[in-house]
Design an enzyme around this catalytic site. Structure first.
Site, PDB file in Angstrom:
ATOM      1  N   GLU A  92     114.842  -8.555 -13.387  1.00  0.00           N
ATOM      2  CA  GLU A  92     115.039  -7.277 -14.057  1.00  0.00           C
ATOM      3  C   GLU A  92     113.745  -6.502 -14.197  1.00  0.00           C
ATOM      4  O   GLU A  92     112.666  -7.081 -14.317  1.00  0.00           O
ATOM      5  CB  GLU A  92     115.652  -7.532 -15.440  1.00  0.00           C
ATOM      6  CG  GLU A  92     117.105  -7.922 -15.296  1.00  0.00           C
ATOM      7  CD  GLU A  92     117.697  -8.560 -16.542  1.00  0.00           C
ATOM      8  OE1 GLU A  92     118.822  -8.205 -16.884  1.00  0.00           O
ATOM      9  OE2 GLU A  92     117.039  -9.396 -17.165  1.00  0.00           O
ATOM     10  N   CYS A 112     111.458 -18.963 -15.082  1.00  0.00           N
ATOM     11  CA  CYS A 112     110.080 -19.275 -15.479  1.00  0.00           C
ATOM     12  C   CYS A 112     109.982 -20.754 -15.774  1.00  0.00           C
ATOM     13  O   CYS A 112     110.889 -21.334 -16.368  1.00  0.00           O
ATOM     14  CB  CYS A 112     109.677 -18.464 -16.712  1.00  0.00           C
ATOM     15  SG  CYS A 112     107.973 -18.759 -17.231  1.00  0.00           S
ATOM     16  N   CYS A 116     109.292 -21.470 -22.765  1.00  0.00           N
ATOM     17  CA  CYS A 116     109.067 -21.199 -24.192  1.00  0.00           C
ATOM     18  C   CYS A 116     110.404 -21.238 -24.942  1.00  0.00           C
ATOM     19  O   CYS A 116     111.423 -20.778 -24.433  1.00  0.00           O
ATOM     20  CB  CYS A 116     108.411 -19.831 -24.371  1.00  0.00           C
ATOM     21  SG  CYS A 116     106.804 -19.728 -23.568  1.00  0.00           S
ATOM     22  N   CYS A 119     112.442 -17.848 -25.560  1.00  0.00           N
ATOM     23  CA  CYS A 119     112.578 -16.903 -24.442  1.00  0.00           C
ATOM     24  C   CYS A 119     113.770 -17.278 -23.563  1.00  0.00           C
ATOM     25  O   CYS A 119     113.866 -18.419 -23.110  1.00  0.00           O
ATOM     26  CB  CYS A 119     111.285 -16.915 -23.629  1.00  0.00           C
ATOM     27  SG  CYS A 119     111.392 -15.964 -22.098  1.00  0.00           S
ATOM     28  N   GLY A 166     109.267 -14.207 -15.962  1.00  0.00           N
ATOM     29  CA  GLY A 166     108.302 -15.028 -15.250  1.00  0.00           C
ATOM     30  C   GLY A 166     106.906 -15.000 -15.831  1.00  0.00           C
ATOM     31  O   GLY A 166     106.557 -14.147 -16.645  1.00  0.00           O
ATOM     32  N   SER A 198     100.580  -9.954 -18.825  1.00  0.00           N
ATOM     33  CA  SER A 198     100.870 -10.726 -20.024  1.00  0.00           C
ATOM     34  C   SER A 198     101.017 -12.181 -19.611  1.00  0.00           C
ATOM     35  O   SER A 198     101.738 -12.499 -18.669  1.00  0.00           O
ATOM     36  CB  SER A 198     102.175 -10.215 -20.649  1.00  0.00           C
ATOM     37  OG  SER A 198     102.546 -11.024 -21.751  1.00  0.00           O
ATOM     38  N   LEU A 221     100.401 -15.462 -27.833  1.00  0.00           N
ATOM     39  CA  LEU A 221      99.828 -16.507 -28.687  1.00  0.00           C
ATOM     40  C   LEU A 221     100.918 -17.211 -29.510  1.00  0.00           C
ATOM     41  O   LEU A 221     101.085 -18.418 -29.428  1.00  0.00           O
ATOM     42  CB  LEU A 221      98.759 -15.883 -29.591  1.00  0.00           C
ATOM     43  CG  LEU A 221      97.788 -16.820 -30.275  1.00  0.00           C
ATOM     44  CD1 LEU A 221      97.070 -17.726 -29.297  1.00  0.00           C
ATOM     45  CD2 LEU A 221      96.759 -16.025 -31.093  1.00  0.00           C
ATOM     46  N   HIS A 222     101.607 -16.488 -30.325  1.00  0.00           N
ATOM     47  CA  HIS A 222     102.809 -16.958 -31.048  1.00  0.00           C
ATOM     48  C   HIS A 222     102.607 -18.043 -32.102  1.00  0.00           C
ATOM     49  O   HIS A 222     103.544 -18.362 -32.831  1.00  0.00           O
ATOM     50  CB  HIS A 222     103.914 -17.430 -30.091  1.00  0.00           C
ATOM     51  CG  HIS A 222     104.265 -16.440 -29.043  1.00  0.00           C
ATOM     52  ND1 HIS A 222     104.551 -15.128 -29.314  1.00  0.00           N
ATOM     53  CD2 HIS A 222     104.370 -16.581 -27.696  1.00  0.00           C
ATOM     54  CE1 HIS A 222     104.829 -14.504 -28.180  1.00  0.00           C
ATOM     55  NE2 HIS A 222     104.714 -15.344 -27.197  1.00  0.00           N
ATOM     56  N   ASN A 299     113.876 -11.294 -30.465  1.00  0.00           N
ATOM     57  CA  ASN A 299     115.209 -10.892 -30.023  1.00  0.00           C
ATOM     58  C   ASN A 299     116.038 -12.145 -29.823  1.00  0.00           C
ATOM     59  O   ASN A 299     115.820 -12.877 -28.854  1.00  0.00           O
ATOM     60  CB  ASN A 299     115.117 -10.094 -28.724  1.00  0.00           C
ATOM     61  CG  ASN A 299     114.412  -8.785 -28.965  1.00  0.00           C
ATOM     62  OD1 ASN A 299     114.788  -8.014 -29.847  1.00  0.00           O
ATOM     63  ND2 ASN A 299     113.352  -8.541 -28.224  1.00  0.00           N
ATOM     64  N   CYS A 342     112.371  -7.468 -25.080  1.00  0.00           N
ATOM     65  CA  CYS A 342     111.583  -8.631 -24.686  1.00  0.00           C
ATOM     66  C   CYS A 342     112.386  -9.905 -24.844  1.00  0.00           C
ATOM     67  O   CYS A 342     113.036 -10.112 -25.864  1.00  0.00           O
ATOM     68  CB  CYS A 342     110.368  -8.793 -25.584  1.00  0.00           C
ATOM     69  SG  CYS A 342     109.341  -7.378 -25.659  1.00  0.00           S
TER      70      CYS A 342
END
Ligand code: SAH
Ligand code: SF4
Length: 382
Positions: A92, A112, A116, A119, A166, A198, A221-222, A299, A342
């Site tokens: 996308e 990917c 994570c 995600c 990705g 990113s 980072l998160h 999200n 995101c």
């Protein structure tokens, strides 16, 4: 005979290709401009190229975009395209218009491998790397379609963020020529400050990017400590926070901006507590990295088992960081009515099926499909 897709080349690659055809290198610049500045895919249109070259190109080369599966337009003007990359995979790209800029969010891989927890691309697993042409095709298609759509001759897309599906730094060899094409004045001529990679933190490739093609850098980072980041971003087990922040510091010597953007996805009860904000402050002070924080409201998607932090908590977190002198913004969520926000980019076949269902429910808010010219049938969405 198989032909070469010219979207696969940066200018240097195209020059080498032209030389192989027995042509002067400068022809490559003309060709590159036709393709990227004018959106041409038909060699017969390229009237200032010698007829003999056009004939050679017709048998050896092509300019091929990705087939569009769907186009959704959000109420806020955000447009999401789903592109078919074969074997049941789709990726996308999302266009986000703002008053002073137009940003395209571009994918680098189908799926990917980082995985994570928060995600949906990560949950989908890894299918394959996109090649340079498939990365560039997203910009080529979107830019020229939007120009036509908006009846504009000048540039529509001013910024690119490699924040689609990705991990761009795990597809390094395809990424770099794609970035060079974005920056090239004979192609899109984007400013280095307006092209952002990113990454979840592929340390050795951060270093390489600094010397190969320095653009703006955002690091996902998160979490403020390794225990939590190991859990949320599994790549942290390989490249822990201290190494990552040192790589960021080194990158700043090459970066077109004098700060790194740290992305921080706010997860209810997981990484959004006052102690996490305090740890973050300590962390960036200790490593002395010039940075800005971008807090991203999570999200949600069901398989994650995670929830979005309530807005007051996001604002309190932002306030703590700001009061400590760290520039902090809270990302506006755009396009969430079309799942273009995101981490909502899934892009697999299952998602296409769901997309069809969602489309049926949302006809009222969607614009007519504007397909690229190579596509023969126009899907009837309305
Ligand atoms: N792989 C790269 C770039 C793609 S992800 C990276 O991780 O940086 C782009 C951004 O979206 C990252 O900051 C990522 O952490 C964030 N993101 C992923 N899933 C999300 C979700 N469900 N909600 C909000 N942000 C998310
Ligand atoms: Fe991959 Fe980025 Fe998603 Fe992590 S957040 S799984 S690195 S796309």
């Amino acid at each position: 005979m198989t032909t070469v897709n010219l979207l696969d080349f940066d200018l240097e690659g195209l020059a080498a290709f032209c030389e192989k055809l027995g042509e002067k290198k400068f022809r490559a610049t003309q060709l590159f401009r036709w393709i990227h500045q004018r959106g041409a895919s038909d060699f017969t249109q390229m009237t200032d190229l010698a007829k003999s070259l056009r004939e050679k190109l017709a048998t050896t080369a092509r300019v091929e975009a990705l087939p569009v599966v769907t186009q959704h337009e959000s109420k806020d003007g955000t447009i999401k395209w789903l592109f078919d990359v074969g074997d049941g995979n789709a990726v996308e790209a999302v266009f986000i218009p703002e008053d002073d800029r137009g940003t395209l969010c571009v994918s680098s891989q189908a799926g990917c491998a980082v995985g994570c927890r928060f995600c949906s691309t990560g949950h989908q697993g890894f299918s394959r790397n996109l090649n340079t042409g498939e990365i560039v095709a997203q910009l080529w298609f979107a830019e020229h379609l939007l120009r036509k759509h908006l009846k504009r001759n000048e540039r529509v897309i001013s910024n690119v963020v490699m924040m689609g599906m990705g991990e761009p730094l795990q597809n390094y060899s395809a990424l770099v020529p794609a970035l060079r094409t974005m920056l090239d004045d004979n192609a899109y001529g984007l400013s280095r400050r307006r092209v952002t990679v990113s990454t979840s933190g592929v340390v050795p490739m951060i270093d390489r990017l600094g010397t190969d093609c320095a653009v703006a850098m955002a690091v996902s980072l998160h979490a403020p400590n390794d225990a939590l980041r190991d859990d949320l971003v599994p790549l942290n087990r390989k490249y822990p926070i201290a190494e990552l922040l040192e790589a960021c510091k080194r990158y700043l010597a090459y970066a077109p901006r004098d700060f790194i953007t740290f992305e921080y996805c706010m997860l209810d009860g997981v990484n959004d507590q006052p102690e996490h904000a305090r740890q973050l402050i300590e962390l960036v002070r200790k490593h002395d990295v010039s940075c800005k924080f971008n807090l991203i409201p999570f999200n949600p998607f069901p398989a994650s088992g995670l929830l979005r932090s309530p807005q007051p908590r996001v604002l309190a977190f932002a306030k703590t960081l700001s009061e400590a002198g760290l520039v902090t913004t809270v990302r506006k969520t755009r396009g969430d009515d079309i799942d273009a926000a995101c981490g909502q980019l899934a892009g697999d076949v299952k998602d296409r099926t769901r997309a069809a269902e969602r489309m049926a429910q949302r006809r009222a808010t969607e614009s007519p499909i504007v397909m690229h010219p190579a596509r023969k049938t126009i899907p009837q969405e309305h």
